[in-house]
Design a protein around this motif. Structure first.
Motif, short mmCIF file in Angstrom:
data_model
loop_
_atom_site.label_atom_id
_atom_site.label_comp_id
_atom_site.label_asym_id
_atom_site.label_seq_id
_atom_site.Cartn_x
_atom_site.Cartn_y
_atom_site.Cartn_z
N LEU A 92 0.83 -1.21 0.00
CA LEU A 92 0.00 0.00 0.00
C LEU A 92 0.86 1.26 0.00
N ALA A 93 2.01 1.17 0.67
CA ALA A 93 2.91 2.33 0.75
C ALA A 93 3.83 2.44 -0.45
N GLY A 94 3.70 1.51 -1.41
CA GLY A 94 4.55 1.54 -2.60
C GLY A 94 5.97 1.13 -2.33
N ARG A 95 6.16 0.23 -1.35
CA ARG A 95 7.50 -0.22 -0.98
C ARG A 95 7.58 -1.74 -1.09
N TYR A 96 8.82 -2.24 -1.14
CA TYR A 96 9.06 -3.66 -1.01
C TYR A 96 9.50 -3.95 0.41
N ALA A 97 8.92 -4.94 1.03
CA ALA A 97 9.29 -5.26 2.41
C ALA A 97 10.63 -5.98 2.45
N SER A 98 11.49 -5.56 3.38
CA SER A 98 12.69 -6.35 3.65
C SER A 98 12.22 -7.63 4.33
N LEU A 99 12.83 -8.74 3.96
CA LEU A 99 12.25 -10.03 4.34
C LEU A 99 12.44 -10.38 5.80
N GLY A 100 13.68 -10.35 6.26
CA GLY A 100 13.93 -10.67 7.66
C GLY A 100 13.57 -12.10 8.01
N ARG A 101 13.69 -13.02 7.03
CA ARG A 101 13.43 -14.43 7.34
C ARG A 101 14.39 -15.30 6.56
N ASP A 102 14.54 -16.53 7.00
CA ASP A 102 15.49 -17.46 6.40
C ASP A 102 14.91 -18.00 5.10
N LEU A 103 15.53 -17.63 3.97
CA LEU A 103 15.01 -18.07 2.69
C LEU A 103 15.19 -19.57 2.46
N SER A 104 16.15 -20.18 3.19
CA SER A 104 16.35 -21.62 3.02
C SER A 104 15.14 -22.41 3.48
N ALA A 105 14.31 -21.81 4.34
CA ALA A 105 13.12 -22.49 4.84
C ALA A 105 11.89 -22.22 3.99
N TYR A 106 12.06 -21.48 2.91
CA TYR A 106 10.91 -21.12 2.08
C TYR A 106 10.39 -22.37 1.38
N GLN A 107 9.11 -22.66 1.55
CA GLN A 107 8.53 -23.89 1.02
C GLN A 107 7.35 -23.59 0.11
N LEU A 108 7.25 -24.35 -0.96
CA LEU A 108 6.08 -24.30 -1.82
C LEU A 108 5.10 -25.38 -1.39
N SER A 109 3.84 -25.20 -1.73
CA SER A 109 2.84 -26.20 -1.37
C SER A 109 3.08 -27.47 -2.22
N PRO A 110 2.66 -28.64 -1.72
CA PRO A 110 2.83 -29.87 -2.50
C PRO A 110 2.19 -29.79 -3.88
N ALA A 111 1.03 -29.13 -3.99
CA ALA A 111 0.38 -29.02 -5.30
C ALA A 111 1.22 -28.19 -6.26
N PHE A 112 1.84 -27.13 -5.73
CA PHE A 112 2.67 -26.29 -6.58
C PHE A 112 3.91 -27.06 -7.03
N VAL A 113 4.51 -27.82 -6.13
CA VAL A 113 5.66 -28.65 -6.50
C VAL A 113 5.28 -29.64 -7.59
N GLN A 114 4.09 -30.21 -7.47
CA GLN A 114 3.63 -31.16 -8.49
C GLN A 114 3.47 -30.48 -9.84
N LEU A 115 2.97 -29.22 -9.81
CA LEU A 115 2.84 -28.47 -11.06
C LEU A 115 4.19 -28.29 -11.73
N VAL A 116 5.19 -27.89 -10.94
CA VAL A 116 6.54 -27.72 -11.50
C VAL A 116 7.05 -29.04 -12.04
N ASN A 117 6.85 -30.10 -11.28
CA ASN A 117 7.34 -31.42 -11.67
C ASN A 117 6.68 -31.94 -12.94
N ASN A 118 5.39 -31.69 -13.09
CA ASN A 118 4.64 -32.26 -14.21
C ASN A 118 4.68 -31.43 -15.48
N THR A 119 5.19 -30.22 -15.39
CA THR A 119 5.30 -29.40 -16.60
C THR A 119 6.42 -29.95 -17.48
#
Length: 284
Positions: A92-119
């Motif tokens: 809303l403020a026209g900014r990008y949020a600094s993340l402040g979290r561990d990107l190594s723990a970033y997970q996609l949902s199983p359905a999304f992983v399946q989409l990537v796998n099946n393409t």
């Protein structure tokens, strides 16, 4: 959304969040006087966020006041915003949020992983900080084995300029990479005040003569419609158009890139034959 509507939305959002909290939740004294409205007072939020009461009042009233990323961070902490709420406030403020979290723990949902796998065509998923967070086996086959790369080299712009296999396998590397850089600039320049952005741009300026030459041109462009040609050792010349779209989840907008085979190039047929001989796996 028009600027006036954005300012109004910021005010309404902050007010709702403020009135949903109690002083007890934040360890503040209840006080001796009875509160006429539920939740925190404006002066309490201003104190917790280390901003002036007048400025915060104007922000809630939808006035035209600027909020830096540092101030937004303090407001988010003061109001105990969830990651999704924090990123909504930044948007809303026209900014990008600094993340402040561990990107190594970033997970996609199983359905999304399946989409990537099946393409059946190369599929990349780019997450926070321009980092590659998912890909399928055919993408690794055509460009480089992403699973062998160190985490610090998994930013797509870094790969495009500094990963040797990208430069050798993409036949039209110069033309396609210039367009990719223009798209990157359009998408990510709002993050220019963040450390990851400064570090990435600084390294590319130092190590890539092409980047050092193209970056000052300040060109911006869309990526859809970009065509790339890839030379593969066994499949030969392959031709694609890169289709880019975003997948929105609770944490971040994910940028998805699919390399769609161009008609009348035999690319789809060559990939189909490759799939017959190889079992594809998604690597995350």
């Amino acid at each position: 959304m028009e600027a006036s509507h954005q300012r109004k939305a910021i005010g309404e959002f902050l007010r709702r969040r403020r009135t949903s909290l109690s002083p007890k939740q934040l360890g503040l004294p209840e006080g001796y006087t009875r509160r006429r409205t539920p939740g925190l007072r404006r002066e309490e939020v201003a104190q917790l966020a280390d901003v002036s009461l007048t400025w915060y009042t104007w922000l809630e009233q939808g006035r035209d006041v600027a909020a830096s990323p540092e101030v937004l961070d303090r407001l988010a902490a003061a109001l105990h915003l969830t990651p999704a709420e924090r990123e909504y406030l930044y948007a809303l403020a026209g900014r990008y949020a600094s993340l402040g979290r561990d990107l190594s723990a970033y997970q996609l949902s199983p359905a999304f992983v399946q989409l990537v796998n099946n393409t059946p065509y190369p599929f990349f998923v780019i997450g926070p900080e321009n980092r590659l967070i998912a890909w399928n086996a055919v993408a690794s086959e055509l460009l480089t084995d992403f699973s062998e790369l160190p985490p610090e080299n998994m930013q797509m712009l870094w790969l495009a300029f500094l990963q040797p296999e990208f430069r050798t396998k993409i036949v039209n590397w110069e033309q396609s990479t210039k367009v990719a850089l223009s798209f990157y600039r359009k998408l990510y320049d709002r993050s220019a005040d963040q450390p990851w952005y400064t570090k990435l741009i600084g390294e590319l300026k130092e190590r890539s003569k092409e980047f050092a030459e193209w970056w000052p041109l300040h060109e911006v462009a869309d990526k859809n419609g970009l065509q790339v040609e890839i030379e593969h050792t066994s499949m030969g010349r392959l031709a694609f158009e890169i289709i880019t779209f975003t997948q929105i989840n609770d944490l971040e907008n994910l940028m998805c890139c699919i390399y769609m085979p161009l008609p009348d190039t035999q690319t789809a047929e060559k990939l189909a034959a490759w799939h017959q001989a190889n079992r594809t796996k998604t690597r995350i």
